[in-house]
Write a protein that holds these residues in place. Structure first.
Motif, PDB file in Angstrom:
ATOM      1  N   VAL A 158       0.849  -1.192   0.000  1.00 14.60           N
ATOM      2  CA  VAL A 158       0.000   0.000   0.000  1.00 14.60           C
ATOM      3  C   VAL A 158       0.882   1.238   0.000  1.00 14.60           C
ATOM      4  N   VAL A 159       0.497   2.221  -0.818  1.00 13.75           N
ATOM      5  CA  VAL A 159       1.173   3.519  -0.857  1.00 13.75           C
ATOM      6  C   VAL A 159       0.141   4.593  -0.521  1.00 13.75           C
ATOM      7  N   ILE A 160       0.474   5.467   0.401  1.00 15.76           N
ATOM      8  CA  ILE A 160      -0.354   6.633   0.723  1.00 15.76           C
ATOM      9  C   ILE A 160       0.386   7.875   0.236  1.00 15.76           C
ATOM     10  N   VAL A 161      -0.258   8.692  -0.590  1.00 15.03           N
ATOM     11  CA  VAL A 161       0.331   9.942  -1.077  1.00 15.03           C
ATOM     12  C   VAL A 161      -0.401  11.088  -0.382  1.00 15.03           C
ATOM     13  N   ASP A 162       0.306  11.789   0.493  1.00 10.60           N
ATOM     14  CA  ASP A 162      -0.329  12.834   1.295  1.00 10.60           C
ATOM     15  C   ASP A 162       0.517  14.114   1.245  1.00 10.60           C
ATOM     16  N   ALA A 163       0.123  15.065   0.424  1.00  9.86           N
ATOM     17  CA  ALA A 163      -1.066  15.066  -0.420  1.00  9.86           C
ATOM     18  C   ALA A 163      -0.637  15.095  -1.877  1.00  9.86           C
ATOM     19  N   ALA A 164      -1.430  14.477  -2.728  1.00 10.18           N
ATOM     20  CA  ALA A 164      -1.100  14.414  -4.148  1.00 10.18           C
ATOM     21  C   ALA A 164      -1.045  15.804  -4.781  1.00 10.18           C
ATOM     22  N   ASP A 165      -1.797  16.755  -4.226  1.00  8.11           N
ATOM     23  CA  ASP A 165      -1.784  18.138  -4.731  1.00  8.11           C
ATOM     24  C   ASP A 165      -0.399  18.765  -4.626  1.00  8.11           C
ATOM     25  N   GLU A 166       0.434  18.244  -3.734  1.00  3.67           N
ATOM     26  CA  GLU A 166       1.729  18.865  -3.458  1.00  3.67           C
ATOM     27  C   GLU A 166       2.842  18.355  -4.374  1.00  3.67           C
ATOM     28  N   MET A 167       2.538  17.441  -5.278  1.00  8.11           N
ATOM     29  CA  MET A 167       3.560  16.967  -6.214  1.00  8.11           C
ATOM     30  C   MET A 167       3.871  18.038  -7.255  1.00  8.11           C
ATOM     31  N   ASN A 168       5.155  18.227  -7.562  1.00 10.02           N
ATOM     32  CA  ASN A 168       5.475  19.086  -8.693  1.00 10.02           C
ATOM     33  C   ASN A 168       5.261  18.299  -9.988  1.00 10.02           C
ATOM     34  N   VAL A 169       5.465  18.949 -11.124  1.00 15.32           N
ATOM     35  CA  VAL A 169       5.123  18.328 -12.405  1.00 15.32           C
ATOM     36  C   VAL A 169       5.924  17.056 -12.636  1.00 15.32           C
ATOM     37  N   GLN A 170       7.223  17.102 -12.327  1.00 13.65           N
ATOM     38  CA  GLN A 170       8.061  15.926 -12.553  1.00 13.65           C
ATOM     39  C   GLN A 170       7.634  14.766 -11.662  1.00 13.65           C
ATOM     40  N   ALA A 171       7.311  15.068 -10.414  1.00 10.90           N
ATOM     41  CA  ALA A 171       6.869  14.028  -9.488  1.00 10.90           C
ATOM     42  C   ALA A 171       5.543  13.432  -9.940  1.00 10.90           C
ATOM     43  N   ALA A 172       4.631  14.280 -10.392  1.00 13.72           N
ATOM     44  CA  ALA A 172       3.327  13.797 -10.849  1.00 13.72           C
ATOM     45  C   ALA A 172       3.473  12.852 -12.035  1.00 13.72           C
ATOM     46  N   ASN A 173       4.358  13.201 -12.965  1.00 14.32           N
ATOM     47  CA  ASN A 173       4.568  12.335 -14.127  1.00 14.32           C
ATOM     48  C   ASN A 173       5.194  11.003 -13.724  1.00 14.32           C
ATOM     49  N   ALA A 174       6.084  11.040 -12.732  1.00 17.92           N
ATOM     50  CA  ALA A 174       6.703   9.803 -12.259  1.00 17.92           C
ATOM     51  C   ALA A 174       5.668   8.903 -11.591  1.00 17.92           C
ATOM     52  N   LEU A 198      -4.488  18.359 -10.029  1.00 19.16           N
ATOM     53  CA  LEU A 198      -3.847  17.119 -10.461  1.00 19.16           C
ATOM     54  C   LEU A 198      -3.886  16.972 -11.979  1.00 19.16           C
ATOM     55  N   LEU A 199      -2.940  16.189 -12.508  1.00 23.38           N
ATOM     56  CA  LEU A 199      -2.980  15.871 -13.929  1.00 23.38           C
ATOM     57  C   LEU A 199      -4.272  15.115 -14.247  1.00 23.38           C
ATOM     58  N   PRO A 200      -4.971  15.477 -15.311  1.00 24.16           N
ATOM     59  CA  PRO A 200      -6.191  14.739 -15.684  1.00 24.16           C
ATOM     60  C   PRO A 200      -5.933  13.243 -15.860  1.00 24.16           C
ATOM     61  N   THR A 201      -4.733  12.898 -16.335  1.00 25.69           N
ATOM     62  CA  THR A 201      -4.409  11.482 -16.528  1.00 25.69           C
ATOM     63  C   THR A 201      -4.281  10.745 -15.196  1.00 25.69           C
TER      64      THR A 201
END
Length: 380
Positions: A158-174, A198-201
């Motif tokens: 299990v992975v918890i991402v807290d918070a996904a809103d805080e990812m920069n563009v490179q992190a979001a793509n990864a 968040l990215l729509p994808t």
């Protein structure tokens, strides 16, 4: 988890979500996840959406404990195991104990690390409670080691991402790559306060779990759990925070009710604004080391404008009052839909003014005073 290290995903003065005993008022979200699990439709990516402070992280940890404590087999010769009727996990279960200690090898929490450009600086700043402004790509890449190591153990991850809103563009793509090609038996739980960021994808590859603001009775119970020793009026906290326990804790930590009372008193003098009172309010929030109070004042200015606009639109004053005298002030300044439209426009103008001023590092006291002067003009 160490008792001495500060954590970026914990509101100061509150229990960490992994330590919160009960999730209050979110039965529908829990039931939705449990139904997916029991019917064999457990998605690999879940996006937990809702206002800040409504229990998204608490639910994520409940789900993590639940998933990691459930048997992987189908029962074999003894038949299929009985379907669970709750996400509740016995706190004495080994998984619950390990998660409480931050030591379960099958759970990875992706969150902001320490500020700084080097690993040494990041470690030092993390220990000092100085966190990066966003989740970086290097943080996401740590998932590679987690999945490679935990795959040898078998079972769920299990992975918890807290918070996904805080990812920069490179992190979001990864992270998107992980959602596109999820490891076997892995579940990713993304917490989002502002899903539009968040990215729509990313959104398209997750199933949504929507959490709602708490009603009055649930809010009272949640505040009793989160703030058992506060002497603040819970009705005031409920009125100011729109059903967000996390926001109520922040309000308590940073004198929110007192600041709001000062704002109401100042607005009551408009359109002939009490300049001396405005100066005191601006200076108090702009002192060195008072960044949290400045943030609180900015948020409360937005809140009072929203309450003015809403009251004029609906033709009713807020009940209960968030502070003494608020009802009379609102009734005088926003008695009709015409006035409501004026306050709604003022709210947009003020938001743009404050965003720009803070982005270019204008003097905080001057920025707040100019903002209050603009609001006073809207009251004419």
């Amino acid at each position: 988890m160490s008792d001495t290290l500060p954590e970026p995903d914990c509101v100061p003065g509150a229990l960490h979500p992994r330590d919160t005993k009960h999730l209050i008022g979110q039965d529908a979200a829990e039931a939705s996840f449990l139904e997916a699990y029991n019917t064999g439709r457990l998605h690999h990516g879940w996006l937990m959406i809702g206002p800040r402070g409504t229990g998204k992280a608490t639910l994520a940890y409940r789900i993590a404990r639940f998933l990691l404590s459930q048997p992987m087999d189908d029962g074999g010769m003894f038949g299929a195991p009985q379907k669970p009727t709750s996400l509740e996990t016995d706190p004495k279960h080994p998984v619950a104990r390990r998660i409480a200690a931050g030591a379960d090898p099958s759970l990875f929490v992706l969150r902001r690390g320490g500020a700084g450009s080097t690993e040494s600086d990041q470690k030092k700043n993390l220990e000092a409670g100085k966190f990066a402004k966003d989740i970086r790509v290097d943080d996401v890449r740590k998932l590679n080691g987690f999945f490679n190591f935990s795959s040898a153990e078998g079972g769920r991850r299990v992975v918890i991402v807290d918070a996904a809103d805080e990812m920069n563009v490179q992190a979001a793509n990864a992270l998107l790559k992980r959602l596109e090609e999820p490891p076997e038996n892995a579940t990713l739980l993304l917490i989002s306060h502002q899903p539009s960021r968040l990215l729509p994808t990313i959104r398209s590859r997750c199933r949504e779990l929507r959490l709602s603001p708490l009603g009055d009775s649930d809010m009272t119970n949640a505040l009793s759990q989160a703030l058992p020793d506060t002497d603040l009026d819970q009705r005031v906290l409920t009125a100011l925070t729109s059903g967000s326990v996390g926001e109520a804790i922040r309000m308590t930590n940073h004198s929110g009710p007192a600041i709001y009372a000062e704002l109401v008193g100042l607005f009551a003098t408009m359109p002939r604004m009490d300049r001396a009172r405005a100066l005191r309010l601006a200076d108090a929030a702009a002192q060195r080391g008072a960044e949290d109070k400045l943030d609180m004042l900015v948020d409360l200015i937005a809140l009072i404008l929203a309450r003015l606009a809403r009251a004029g639109t609906l033709g009713i004053t807020p009940t209960p009052e968030a502070t003494k005298g608020e009802g009379n002030m609102i009734a005088r300044l926003s008695p009709s839909p015409h006035h409501a439209r004026r306050w709604a426009q003022a709210a947009q103008d003020v938001d743009a003014k404050l965003r720009h001023g803070r982005a270019v590092n204008l003097d905080p006291a001057a920025l707040i005073l100019d903002t209050l002067r603009h609001i006073s003009q809207a009251a004419t």
